[in-house]
Design a protein around this motif. Structure first.
Motif, PDB file in Angstrom:
ATOM      1  N   MET A   1       0.844  -1.201   0.000  1.00 26.47           N
ATOM      2  CA  MET A   1       0.000   0.000   0.000  1.00 26.47           C
ATOM      3  C   MET A   1       0.879   1.251   0.000  1.00 26.47           C
ATOM      4  O   MET A   1       1.749   1.401   0.851  1.00 26.47           O
ATOM      5  CB  MET A   1      -0.903   0.008   1.227  1.00 26.47           C
ATOM      6  CG  MET A   1      -1.677   1.295   1.424  1.00 26.47           C
ATOM      7  SD  MET A   1      -2.728   1.727   0.024  1.00 26.47           S
ATOM      8  CE  MET A   1      -3.830   0.328  -0.008  1.00 26.47           C
ATOM      9  N   ASP A   2       0.681   2.105  -0.986  1.00 27.86           N
ATOM     10  CA  ASP A   2       1.479   3.319  -1.127  1.00 27.86           C
ATOM     11  C   ASP A   2       0.746   4.483  -0.460  1.00 27.86           C
ATOM     12  O   ASP A   2      -0.108   5.134  -1.069  1.00 27.86           O
ATOM     13  CB  ASP A   2       1.713   3.605  -2.618  1.00 27.86           C
ATOM     14  CG  ASP A   2       2.741   4.703  -2.836  1.00 27.86           C
ATOM     15  OD1 ASP A   2       3.001   5.468  -1.876  1.00 27.86           O
ATOM     16  OD2 ASP A   2       3.265   4.804  -3.948  1.00 27.86           O
ATOM     17  N   ASP A   3       1.072   4.741   0.815  1.00 21.50           N
ATOM     18  CA  ASP A   3       0.404   5.822   1.548  1.00 21.50           C
ATOM     19  C   ASP A   3       0.672   7.175   0.906  1.00 21.50           C
ATOM     20  O   ASP A   3      -0.203   8.045   0.883  1.00 21.50           O
ATOM     21  CB  ASP A   3       0.875   5.836   3.006  1.00 21.50           C
ATOM     22  CG  ASP A   3       0.367   4.622   3.776  1.00 21.50           C
ATOM     23  OD1 ASP A   3      -0.630   4.016   3.336  1.00 21.50           O
ATOM     24  OD2 ASP A   3       0.971   4.283   4.805  1.00 21.50           O
ATOM     25  N   ALA A   4       1.898   7.347   0.403  1.00 21.75           N
ATOM     26  CA  ALA A   4       2.240   8.635  -0.224  1.00 21.75           C
ATOM     27  C   ALA A   4       1.367   8.892  -1.444  1.00 21.75           C
ATOM     28  O   ALA A   4       0.932  10.019  -1.692  1.00 21.75           O
ATOM     29  CB  ALA A   4       3.724   8.648  -0.610  1.00 21.75           C
ATOM     30  N   LEU A   5       1.087   7.836  -2.231  1.00 20.58           N
ATOM     31  CA  LEU A   5       0.234   7.989  -3.410  1.00 20.58           C
ATOM     32  C   LEU A   5      -1.178   8.389  -2.994  1.00 20.58           C
ATOM     33  O   LEU A   5      -1.784   9.289  -3.595  1.00 20.58           O
ATOM     34  CB  LEU A   5       0.196   6.680  -4.201  1.00 20.58           C
ATOM     35  CG  LEU A   5      -0.776   6.651  -5.400  1.00 20.58           C
ATOM     36  CD1 LEU A   5      -0.373   7.707  -6.420  1.00 20.58           C
ATOM     37  CD2 LEU A   5      -0.808   5.265  -6.023  1.00 20.58           C
ATOM     38  N   LEU A   6      -1.713   7.739  -1.966  1.00 21.29           N
ATOM     39  CA  LEU A   6      -3.059   8.076  -1.501  1.00 21.29           C
ATOM     40  C   LEU A   6      -3.149   9.533  -1.073  1.00 21.29           C
ATOM     41  O   LEU A   6      -4.102  10.238  -1.394  1.00 21.29           O
ATOM     42  CB  LEU A   6      -3.459   7.158  -0.338  1.00 21.29           C
ATOM     43  CG  LEU A   6      -3.834   5.723  -0.697  1.00 21.29           C
ATOM     44  CD1 LEU A   6      -4.115   4.926   0.572  1.00 21.29           C
ATOM     45  CD2 LEU A   6      -5.049   5.694  -1.605  1.00 21.29           C
ATOM     46  N   ARG A   7      -2.131  10.001  -0.343  1.00 19.73           N
ATOM     47  CA  ARG A   7      -2.140  11.380   0.137  1.00 19.73           C
ATOM     48  C   ARG A   7      -2.023  12.357  -1.018  1.00 19.73           C
ATOM     49  O   ARG A   7      -2.599  13.451  -0.994  1.00 19.73           O
ATOM     50  CB  ARG A   7      -1.009  11.595   1.141  1.00 19.73           C
ATOM     51  CG  ARG A   7      -1.237  10.850   2.453  1.00 19.73           C
ATOM     52  CD  ARG A   7      -0.054  10.973   3.366  1.00 19.73           C
ATOM     53  NE  ARG A   7       0.222  12.363   3.678  1.00 19.73           N
ATOM     54  CZ  ARG A   7       1.355  12.764   4.257  1.00 19.73           C
ATOM     55  NH1 ARG A   7       2.305  11.902   4.550  1.00 19.73           N
ATOM     56  NH2 ARG A   7       1.533  14.041   4.529  1.00 19.73           N
ATOM     57  N   THR A   8      -1.283  11.977  -2.058  1.00 19.41           N
ATOM     58  CA  THR A   8      -1.130  12.848  -3.219  1.00 19.41           C
ATOM     59  C   THR A   8      -2.436  12.940  -4.011  1.00 19.41           C
ATOM     60  O   THR A   8      -2.794  14.007  -4.530  1.00 19.41           O
ATOM     61  CB  THR A   8      -0.009  12.323  -4.132  1.00 19.41           C
ATOM     62  OG1 THR A   8       1.221  12.310  -3.402  1.00 19.41           O
ATOM     63  CG2 THR A   8       0.159  13.206  -5.363  1.00 19.41           C
ATOM     64  N   LEU A   9      -3.161  11.827  -4.081  1.00 20.31           N
ATOM     65  CA  LEU A   9      -4.393  11.792  -4.866  1.00 20.31           C
ATOM     66  C   LEU A   9      -5.580  12.420  -4.148  1.00 20.31           C
ATOM     67  O   LEU A   9      -6.544  12.858  -4.791  1.00 20.31           O
ATOM     68  CB  LEU A   9      -4.734  10.342  -5.223  1.00 20.31           C
ATOM     69  CG  LEU A   9      -3.797   9.632  -6.197  1.00 20.31           C
ATOM     70  CD1 LEU A   9      -4.190   8.169  -6.320  1.00 20.31           C
ATOM     71  CD2 LEU A   9      -3.815  10.311  -7.559  1.00 20.31           C
ATOM     72  N   THR A  10      -5.536  12.468  -2.823  1.00 22.42           N
ATOM     73  CA  THR A  10      -6.689  12.910  -2.034  1.00 22.42           C
ATOM     74  C   THR A  10      -7.267  14.258  -2.488  1.00 22.42           C
ATOM     75  O   THR A  10      -8.476  14.364  -2.729  1.00 22.42           O
ATOM     76  CB  THR A  10      -6.333  12.957  -0.541  1.00 22.42           C
ATOM     77  OG1 THR A  10      -6.067  11.631  -0.088  1.00 22.42           O
ATOM     78  CG2 THR A  10      -7.468  13.546   0.289  1.00 22.42           C
ATOM     79  N   PRO A  11      -6.470  15.331  -2.590  1.00 20.84           N
ATOM     80  CA  PRO A  11      -7.074  16.622  -2.968  1.00 20.84           C
ATOM     81  C   PRO A  11      -7.697  16.615  -4.353  1.00 20.84           C
ATOM     82  O   PRO A  11      -8.727  17.253  -4.585  1.00 20.84           O
ATOM     83  CB  PRO A  11      -5.906  17.605  -2.874  1.00 20.84           C
ATOM     84  CG  PRO A  11      -4.680  16.769  -2.948  1.00 20.84           C
ATOM     85  CD  PRO A  11      -5.032  15.463  -2.319  1.00 20.84           C
ATOM     86  N   SER A  12      -7.077  15.896  -5.299  1.00 18.98           N
ATOM     87  CA  SER A  12      -7.620  15.842  -6.650  1.00 18.98           C
ATOM     88  C   SER A  12      -8.977  15.152  -6.665  1.00 18.98           C
ATOM     89  O   SER A  12      -9.932  15.626  -7.305  1.00 18.98           O
ATOM     90  CB  SER A  12      -6.641  15.101  -7.569  1.00 18.98           C
ATOM     91  OG  SER A  12      -7.184  14.934  -8.853  1.00 18.98           O
ATOM     92  N   VAL A  13      -9.086  14.029  -5.950  1.00 19.86           N
ATOM     93  CA  VAL A  13     -10.354  13.294  -5.891  1.00 19.86           C
ATOM     94  C   VAL A  13     -11.424  14.133  -5.201  1.00 19.86           C
ATOM     95  O   VAL A  13     -12.571  14.212  -5.660  1.00 19.86           O
ATOM     96  CB  VAL A  13     -10.150  11.950  -5.158  1.00 19.86           C
ATOM     97  CG1 VAL A  13     -11.484  11.223  -4.972  1.00 19.86           C
ATOM     98  CG2 VAL A  13      -9.171  11.073  -5.928  1.00 19.86           C
TER      99      VAL A  13
END
Length: 381
Positions: A1-13
């Motif tokens: 699980m890539d936590d950094a990817l999730l955090r990066t995608l959060t604002p866009s979603v």
């Protein structure tokens, strides 16, 4: 699980859901539910399009919640009737999300918490730990902030300067709990600077990088505060310094000077000195003059007085300090330093002790107390 990817995608979603018609509070709840689902599913079945997957799941979560609320049935019918863009839609509302989370209607504390949650992708628990408050308290703060901005639409222009002040507040919290807020602030400011051509976004990024470069030398192994003049400059991060200087030079070349650029210029001059004796105090005073012109801030004037004491001698610094309200935080500490340099240890010892009593942090109080004790020991000897 890539936590950094999730955090990066959060604002866009989150931005996509708001643009589709979800109010901010409901959209943020739906995105958090989607993130929980991602943590459960992705380790076993990673999606080809992570953002598209999150948008699809979050949108379903929002519609499910909206259907369950009878008072919002008409609204659900409206948004369901609208054409739904594909998961990979190109519009990125992250910049508008920065503006929304730093909305003028929010207090500074609420804006900071909401920015870390919605733009930074941190959990409520992580934010609470970083600010040393109970998780329930932080949850209430975030909930109130979401309700406050739920009626604000993305079509309204945002204020970059307000966002920068919020990010600077986050950076100055430094580190606590399991979240490095200084590092998080740099990440968010780096992203903001890439999305806008605002020269002060670059100025703040440069300032953060230059200050963060000195972090390894700022405290001793026993936790003692190490003043700039006494720091081991070999511990400074030269890569961050080089990047900060490059970002600053690019911003200054646009000839639209702002407060953060001027502060970064001061930090760059400190970073440029391989030994404290090589510090260009004359230029530093000149930059403080620019800062006084730009802000009129009394703290800036206090820092200028100390710099003037280095450039033109302690009496010049004391004369400048005499024009500043003595009730200003750290006034006594600055006066103590300048009196010691002027050969007045008795006055300096008294002022160091006075400054320690009103110090804003335990490390600073301990440092000032040690300075007073050192001078008193010398006087007794």
């Amino acid at each position: 699980m890539d936590d950094a990817l999730l955090r990066t995608l959060t604002p866009s979603v989150l931005g996509i859901l708001v643009r589709r018609g979800a109010d901010f509070a409901a959209a943020e709840d739906a995105v958090q539910d989607a993130l929980v689902e991602a943590v459960r599913v992705w380790p076993h079945e990673a999606p080809r399009d992570p953002r598209g997957w999150l948008v699809t799941v979050a949108w379903r979560k929002f519609l499910d919640a909206a259907r369950a609320d009878t008072s919002r049935r008409r609204r659900v019918m409206r948004v369901e009737a609208e054409p739904v863009p594909g998961p990979g839609e190109a519009v990125d509302d992250t910049l508008q999300l920065y503006f929304l989370c730093a909305h003028p209607s929010l207090t500074s504390a609420s804006a900071v918490a909401l920015t870390l949650r919605a733009v930074g992708g941190l959990t409520t628990r992580q934010i609470a730990q970083a600010y040393l408050v109970p998780e329930a308290t932080m949850a209430q703060r975030i909930t109130r902030a979401k309700r406050t901005v739920s009626s604000v639409r993305f079509e309204r222009p945002g204020d970059v300067a307000t966002v920068l002040r919020v990010l600077y507040l986050i950076f100055n919290e430094g580190y606590s709990g399991d979240v490095d807020l200084a590092g998080e602030a740099i990440r968010l400011t780096r992203r903001l600077a890439a999305m806008t051509d605002h020269e002060e976004a670059a100025g703040l990024l440069a300032l953060m990088l230059l200050h963060h470069a000195r972090r390894p030398a700022r405290t001793a192994s026993d936790g003692r505060l190490v003043p700039l003049a006494e720091q081991d400059r070999g511990l400074w991060n030269t890569r961050l310094i080089a990047e900060g200087v490059d970002v600053l030079q690019t911003a200054l070349a646009r000839d639209r000077l702002g407060e953060f650029q001027a502060q970064a210029a001061v930090a760059a001059l400190h970073a440029d000195a391989r030994r404290v004796e090589e510090t260009d105090w004359v230029q530093i005073v000149e930059w403080y003059d620019e800062l006084v012109r730009l802000t009129g801030n009394p703290v800036v004037r206090l820092n200028r007085a100390v710099a003037l004491g280095e450039a033109d001698g302690p009496r010049a610094g004391l004369a400048a300090l005499a024009e500043i309200d003595p009730a200003l935080p750290r006034h006594s500490a600055a006066a103590a330093y300048l009196h010691e340099r002027d050969g007045e240890p008795v006055a300096a010892a008294r002022l160091y002790a006075e400054a320690a009593r009103s110090a804003p942090s335990l490390p600073e109080r301990d440092h000032l107390t040690r300075q007073a004790a050192r001078l008193n020991a010398q006087l007794r000897g």
